[in-house]
Design a protein around this motif. Sequence first.
Motif, PDB file in Angstrom:
ATOM      1  N   ASP A   1       0.808  -1.200   0.000  1.00  0.00           N
ATOM      2  CA  ASP A   1       0.000   0.000   0.000  1.00  0.00           C
ATOM      3  C   ASP A   1       0.864   1.283   0.000  1.00  0.00           C
ATOM      4  OD1 ASP A   1      -1.500   2.052   1.270  1.00  0.00           O
ATOM      5  OD2 ASP A   1      -1.896   0.804   3.020  1.00  0.00           O
ATOM      6  N   ASP A   2       0.557   2.199  -0.886  1.00  0.00           N
ATOM      7  CA  ASP A   2       1.348   3.436  -1.024  1.00  0.00           C
ATOM      8  C   ASP A   2       1.424   4.283   0.246  1.00  0.00           C
ATOM      9  OD1 ASP A   2       2.628   4.118  -3.613  1.00  0.00           O
ATOM     10  OD2 ASP A   2       0.672   3.564  -4.430  1.00  0.00           O
ATOM     11  N   ASP A   3       0.492   4.099   1.169  1.00  0.00           N
ATOM     12  CA  ASP A   3       0.514   4.858   2.425  1.00  0.00           C
ATOM     13  C   ASP A   3       1.720   4.446   3.286  1.00  0.00           C
ATOM     14  OD1 ASP A   3      -1.146   6.789   4.055  1.00  0.00           O
ATOM     15  OD2 ASP A   3      -0.977   5.164   5.513  1.00  0.00           O
ATOM     16  N   LEU A   4       2.121   3.177   3.181  1.00  0.00           N
ATOM     17  CA  LEU A   4       3.157   2.614   4.060  1.00  0.00           C
ATOM     18  C   LEU A   4       4.446   2.271   3.324  1.00  0.00           C
ATOM     19  CD1 LEU A   4       0.909  -0.033   5.888  1.00  0.00           C
ATOM     20  CD2 LEU A   4       1.673   2.145   6.849  1.00  0.00           C
ATOM     21  N   LEU A   5       4.341   2.041   2.027  1.00  0.00           N
ATOM     22  CA  LEU A   5       5.421   1.428   1.247  1.00  0.00           C
ATOM     23  C   LEU A   5       6.769   2.113   1.431  1.00  0.00           C
ATOM     24  CD1 LEU A   5       6.464  -0.576  -0.865  1.00  0.00           C
ATOM     25  CD2 LEU A   5       5.587   0.953  -2.644  1.00  0.00           C
ATOM     26  N   ASN A   6       6.769   3.429   1.389  1.00  0.00           N
ATOM     27  CA  ASN A   6       8.046   4.130   1.382  1.00  0.00           C
ATOM     28  C   ASN A   6       8.827   3.971   2.692  1.00  0.00           C
ATOM     29  OD1 ASN A   6       9.952   5.597  -0.059  1.00  0.00           O
ATOM     30  ND2 ASN A   6       9.308   7.500   0.915  1.00  0.00           N
ATOM     31  N   ASN A   7       8.138   3.562   3.771  1.00  0.00           N
ATOM     32  CA  ASN A   7       8.834   3.356   5.044  1.00  0.00           C
ATOM     33  C   ASN A   7       9.163   1.895   5.320  1.00  0.00           C
ATOM     34  OD1 ASN A   7       8.909   6.110   5.848  1.00  0.00           O
ATOM     35  ND2 ASN A   7       6.723   5.981   6.267  1.00  0.00           N
ATOM     36  N   MET A   8       8.871   1.011   4.364  1.00  0.00           N
ATOM     37  CA  MET A   8       9.103  -0.423   4.605  1.00  0.00           C
ATOM     38  C   MET A   8      10.570  -0.805   4.435  1.00  0.00           C
ATOM     39  SD  MET A   8       5.888  -2.277   2.811  1.00  0.00           S
ATOM     40  CE  MET A   8       4.214  -2.010   3.416  1.00  0.00           C
ATOM     41  N   GLY A   9      11.315  -0.036   3.674  1.00  0.00           N
ATOM     42  CA  GLY A   9      12.723  -0.354   3.459  1.00  0.00           C
ATOM     43  C   GLY A   9      12.921  -1.379   2.365  1.00  0.00           C
ATOM     44  N   ASP A  10      14.180  -1.817   2.231  1.00  0.00           N
ATOM     45  CA  ASP A  10      14.572  -2.660   1.098  1.00  0.00           C
ATOM     46  C   ASP A  10      13.851  -3.997   1.039  1.00  0.00           C
ATOM     47  OD1 ASP A  10      16.213  -0.654   0.379  1.00  0.00           O
ATOM     48  OD2 ASP A  10      18.103  -1.702   0.808  1.00  0.00           O
ATOM     49  N   VAL A  11      13.310  -4.463   2.171  1.00  0.00           N
ATOM     50  CA  VAL A  11      12.604  -5.747   2.189  1.00  0.00           C
ATOM     51  C   VAL A  11      11.506  -5.804   1.130  1.00  0.00           C
ATOM     52  CG1 VAL A  11      11.129  -4.909   4.070  1.00  0.00           C
ATOM     53  CG2 VAL A  11      11.210  -7.336   3.600  1.00  0.00           C
ATOM     54  N   ALA A  12      10.892  -4.657   0.853  1.00  0.00           N
ATOM     55  CA  ALA A  12       9.772  -4.642  -0.101  1.00  0.00           C
ATOM     56  C   ALA A  12      10.247  -4.714  -1.554  1.00  0.00           C
ATOM     57  CB  ALA A  12       8.936  -3.384   0.107  1.00  0.00           C
ATOM     58  N   LEU A  13      11.516  -4.391  -1.796  1.00  0.00           N
ATOM     59  CA  LEU A  13      12.022  -4.347  -3.183  1.00  0.00           C
ATOM     60  C   LEU A  13      11.798  -5.673  -3.893  1.00  0.00           C
ATOM     61  CD1 LEU A  13      15.413  -2.422  -2.743  1.00  0.00           C
ATOM     62  CD2 LEU A  13      13.392  -1.638  -4.023  1.00  0.00           C
ATOM     63  N   GLY A  14      11.252  -5.614  -5.082  1.00  0.00           N
ATOM     64  CA  GLY A  14      11.057  -6.820  -5.878  1.00  0.00           C
ATOM     65  C   GLY A  14       9.714  -7.495  -5.691  1.00  0.00           C
ATOM     66  N   ALA A  15       8.947  -7.085  -4.681  1.00  0.00           N
ATOM     67  CA  ALA A  15       7.613  -7.684  -4.490  1.00  0.00           C
ATOM     68  C   ALA A  15       6.764  -7.425  -5.735  1.00  0.00           C
ATOM     69  CB  ALA A  15       6.932  -7.092  -3.257  1.00  0.00           C
ATOM     70  N   ILE A  16       6.097  -8.473  -6.201  1.00  0.00           N
ATOM     71  CA  ILE A  16       5.227  -8.356  -7.375  1.00  0.00           C
ATOM     72  C   ILE A  16       3.785  -8.394  -6.896  1.00  0.00           C
ATOM     73  CG2 ILE A  16       4.503  -9.388  -9.561  1.00  0.00           C
ATOM     74  CD1 ILE A  16       7.353  -8.604  -9.850  1.00  0.00           C
ATOM     75  N   THR A  17       3.033  -7.371  -7.259  1.00  0.00           N
ATOM     76  CA  THR A  17       1.626  -7.327  -6.851  1.00  0.00           C
ATOM     77  C   THR A  17       0.765  -6.908  -8.037  1.00  0.00           C
ATOM     78  OG1 THR A  17       1.871  -5.039  -6.102  1.00  0.00           O
ATOM     79  CG2 THR A  17       2.153  -6.760  -4.431  1.00  0.00           C
ATOM     80  N   THR A  18      -0.536  -7.215  -7.915  1.00  0.00           N
ATOM     81  CA  THR A  18      -1.488  -6.805  -8.948  1.00  0.00           C
ATOM     82  C   THR A  18      -2.562  -5.963  -8.276  1.00  0.00           C
ATOM     83  OG1 THR A  18      -2.531  -8.972  -8.615  1.00  0.00           O
ATOM     84  CG2 THR A  18      -1.142  -8.732 -10.557  1.00  0.00           C
ATOM     85  N   GLN A  19      -2.878  -4.840  -8.883  1.00  0.00           N
ATOM     86  CA  GLN A  19      -3.879  -3.952  -8.295  1.00  0.00           C
ATOM     87  C   GLN A  19      -4.303  -2.892  -9.294  1.00  0.00           C
ATOM     88  OE1 GLN A  19      -3.134  -1.198  -5.122  1.00  0.00           O
ATOM     89  NE2 GLN A  19      -4.590  -2.164  -3.731  1.00  0.00           N
ATOM     90  N   HIS A  20      -5.299  -2.086  -8.880  1.00  0.00           N
ATOM     91  CA  HIS A  20      -5.868  -1.074  -9.770  1.00  0.00           C
ATOM     92  C   HIS A  20      -5.217   0.297  -9.621  1.00  0.00           C
ATOM     93  CE1 HIS A  20      -7.887  -1.026  -5.919  1.00  0.00           C
ATOM     94  NE2 HIS A  20      -8.194   0.230  -6.123  1.00  0.00           N
ATOM     95  N   TYR A  21      -4.430   0.507  -8.545  1.00  0.00           N
ATOM     96  CA  TYR A  21      -3.866   1.848  -8.370  1.00  0.00           C
ATOM     97  C   TYR A  21      -2.451   1.825  -7.824  1.00  0.00           C
ATOM     98  CZ  TYR A  21      -2.969   6.633  -7.183  1.00  0.00           C
ATOM     99  OH  TYR A  21      -2.376   7.873  -7.129  1.00  0.00           O
TER     100      TYR A  21
END
Length: 367
Positions: free
Chosen positions: A233-253
């Motif tokens: 979620d864009d509300d939290l993503l930027n504070n998650m750190g490198d762990v989130a890098l590479g995650a593949i998701t499907t969504q509308h926004y």
Amino acid sequence: ALAQEPLKIGLILPMTGPFASTGRQIEAAAKLYMQQNGDTVAGKKIQLIVKDDTGTADVTKRLAQELIVNDKIAVMAGFGLTPLALAPAPLATQAKVPAVVMAAATATITEASPYIVRTSFTLPQATVPMADWAAQNGIKKVATLVSDYGPGIDAEKAFTTAFTAKGGQVENLRVPLANPDFSPFLQKVADAKPDALFVFVPSGIGAQFMKQFVERGLDKSGIRLIGPGDVTDDDLLNNMGDVALGAITTQHYSAAHDSPENKAFVEAFKKANNGMRPNFMAVGGYDGMHLIYEGLKKTSGQGGQALIDAMKGMSWTSPRGPVSIDPQTRDIVQNIYVRKVERKDGELYNVEFATIPNVKDPVKAAK
Ligand code: DHB
């Protein structure tokens, strides 16, 4: 003469509690829409009444009742979680008051009342493209981990059905919605060593999940992280750190969606909200207000049956891309994007790299 009564919109949201980010995003988006489009529609003043249901379904229902009886609202809107959208549905039917679901995403919600229309999404709509991508990209064994309630069960079923039909293997795990402890489930996944972990948690919970994902060493396990986009979620993503890098998701926004409409939306939203990045909840709120405004224009300010009928079949260009309201189901038809978390200009974003156009809720499309 008496001043003309305003047209009232009752916006019921979780403004406090664990899902307050959903309320904060949607309220900000609704206010931005009104700031940009004025507070007069069809010659009538629009009054937005925001109520905090604290994320409790009984409270949502009581607030809806009060807004209908005391405030004589023309429309109700918001509904941050599935139970909060279902509780007031009989009241919408009884009072013939349209209810615009801006957040909740269990497929069946629009079937709970003929006055419900949805500008968010459905989990099966967002999830089937994830199963297709996984099957096409060498993923054979998947563990699913979902919050154990409506949207999580929808995501689990949609993924499992679509992925096993393509020859994939799936193990299903469910974690309680309230105060989730992911670690015992993550340990099971670490031991089972699937190719990918498919996760659904509602907006606002992704950071907690990611923290435990790292604590269990899953970021270094080679197990890929996939799922509908709620977890990044864009509300939290930027504070998650490198762990989130590479995650593949499907969504509308995605806030990184590359269109002039979205660039203008993100810039205006950030400017009005101390730099807060809009997420998929915000776009549901913004488009929900658009649907209400355009519907009221068509009915010259009439609510009730005329308003819900006016909303059916409406189409427009949203910050998320082209959308329409399916006149049969009152669900939103929209593009689903395949995205990868990448660092862009120093910030983490869900960067879209493929588009599945005009996706309907597959559960209702199959009926
Ligand atoms: C629901 C809530 C969410 O925050 C989300 O991201 C998806 C679905 C829901 O309760 O329907």
